[in-house]
Every structure is written in structure tokens, then in C-alpha cells.
Design a protein around this motif. Structure first.
Motif, PDB file in Angstrom:
ATOM      1  N   THR A  82      -0.544  39.632 -36.798  1.00 13.96           N
ATOM      2  CA  THR A  82       0.138  39.338 -35.540  1.00 13.96           C
ATOM      3  C   THR A  82      -0.564  38.269 -34.716  1.00 13.96           C
ATOM      4  O   THR A  82      -0.075  37.884 -33.660  1.00 13.96           O
ATOM      5  N   GLY A  83      -1.712  37.798 -35.182  1.00 12.66           N
ATOM      6  CA  GLY A  83      -2.429  36.761 -34.459  1.00 12.66           C
ATOM      7  C   GLY A  83      -3.355  37.277 -33.375  1.00 12.66           C
ATOM      8  O   GLY A  83      -3.925  36.487 -32.617  1.00 12.66           O
ATOM      9  N   LEU A  84      -3.519  38.592 -33.264  1.00 15.87           N
ATOM     10  CA  LEU A  84      -4.472  39.130 -32.290  1.00 15.87           C
ATOM     11  C   LEU A  84      -5.894  38.681 -32.616  1.00 15.87           C
ATOM     12  O   LEU A  84      -6.679  38.403 -31.721  1.00 15.87           O
ATOM     13  N   LEU A  85      -6.204  38.653 -33.904  1.00 13.92           N
ATOM     14  CA  LEU A  85      -7.498  38.140 -34.367  1.00 13.92           C
ATOM     15  C   LEU A  85      -7.250  36.855 -35.127  1.00 13.92           C
ATOM     16  O   LEU A  85      -6.384  36.809 -36.000  1.00 13.92           O
ATOM     17  N   PRO A  86      -8.012  35.798 -34.805  1.00  9.97           N
ATOM     18  CA  PRO A  86      -7.843  34.554 -35.563  1.00  9.97           C
ATOM     19  C   PRO A  86      -8.444  34.691 -36.951  1.00  9.97           C
ATOM     20  O   PRO A  86      -9.419  35.415 -37.155  1.00  9.97           O
ATOM     21  N   ILE A  87      -7.856  34.008 -37.897  1.00 10.89           N
ATOM     22  CA  ILE A  87      -8.405  33.992 -39.245  1.00 10.89           C
ATOM     23  C   ILE A  87      -9.492  32.934 -39.268  1.00 10.89           C
ATOM     24  O   ILE A  87      -9.263  31.794 -38.889  1.00 10.89           O
ATOM     25  N   THR A  88     -10.691  33.328 -39.680  1.00 11.21           N
ATOM     26  CA  THR A  88     -11.794  32.378 -39.700  1.00 11.21           C
ATOM     27  C   THR A  88     -12.201  32.072 -41.124  1.00 11.21           C
ATOM     28  O   THR A  88     -12.134  32.914 -42.005  1.00 11.21           O
ATOM     29  N   ASP A  89     -12.597  30.848 -41.327  1.00 13.88           N
ATOM     30  CA  ASP A  89     -13.144  30.414 -42.603  1.00 13.88           C
ATOM     31  C   ASP A  89     -14.630  30.739 -42.542  1.00 13.88           C
ATOM     32  O   ASP A  89     -15.392  30.051 -41.879  1.00 13.88           O
ATOM     33  N   MET A  90     -15.034  31.828 -43.189  1.00 12.16           N
ATOM     34  CA  MET A  90     -16.407  32.325 -43.081  1.00 12.16           C
ATOM     35  C   MET A  90     -17.447  31.295 -43.512  1.00 12.16           C
ATOM     36  O   MET A  90     -18.492  31.188 -42.918  1.00 12.16           O
TER      37      MET A  90
END
Length: 104
Positions: A82-90
Motif C-alpha cells: 500500500t506504500g506505507l513503507l517505501p521499498i528500499t534497495d538494501m
């Protein structure tokens, strides 16, 4: 009986979706959930947030109730979806949005 997946049957299975995020989700709730996504323990999350592991557990339980998540992992999945947490490139430490296909 064949174990092969029938693509027509698979096409009829709806994709999982999550409802809209409740307005009462706080930045601290999201920080706690992001730490869960990183694999942190309740003790580690409590240290980061300045509270007890029990308070973290309660916060996450209440958050799960608000977003109708069955488990902490499900809550993380809903938050990403839902976009609450951004997806990060670790590896690169970058925040991204969208799918890899959309980014290409």
C-alpha cells in the motif's frame, strides 16, 4: 492427477490487496514496522524507539488490528503493497517505488 498449474485457473485467482491505511497510523508505528521488516527483535526495536519490548509488541498488535493483518509478516507485506513503507534497495541504500519493470 497432474501437478502442473493450469494457467486459466491461475488467472482467475484474484491478486491480494489491502484496504486503505487508517489515518491513525503514527510515524512511530511505521518506524516499528520498518524495523520488523529489517528483522529486528522486539528488544532491538524497543531500544530504537525508547520503550520496552512489551510496548513494542502492543504497538505492533494494535497496528495489525488496524490494517487487518494476520501476522507481523503480513503487516509488512500490506505496508509495502500500500506504500506505507517505501521499498528500499538494501545494497544501494536507495528508496524506490514501483516494480522493477516500471523502473526499467
Amino acid at each position: 492427477m497432474s501437478t502442473a498449474v493450469d494457467t486459466q485457473q491461475l488467472a482467475t485467482v484474484p491478486a491480494p490487496t489491502a484496504g486503505p491505511a487508517p489515518a491513525d497510523i503514527t510515524p512511530t508505528d511505521l518506524r516499528a514496522l520498518a524495523l520488523v521488516a529489517e528483522g529486528r527483535s522486539m528488544r532491538q526495536i524497543g531500544r530504537q524507539l525508547g520503550c520496552t519490548p512489551g510496548a513494542v509488541q502492543t504497538r505492533l498488535w494494535r497496528l495489525r488490528q488496524r490494517i487487518d493483518a494476520r501476522s507481523p509478516a503480513h503487516a509488512v507485506a500490506i505496508a509495502y503493497r500500500t506504500g506505507l513503507l517505501p521499498i528500499t534497495d538494501m545494497q544501494a541504500g536507495r528508496t524506490t517505488t514501483g516494480t522493477r519493470e516500471e523502473q526499467a
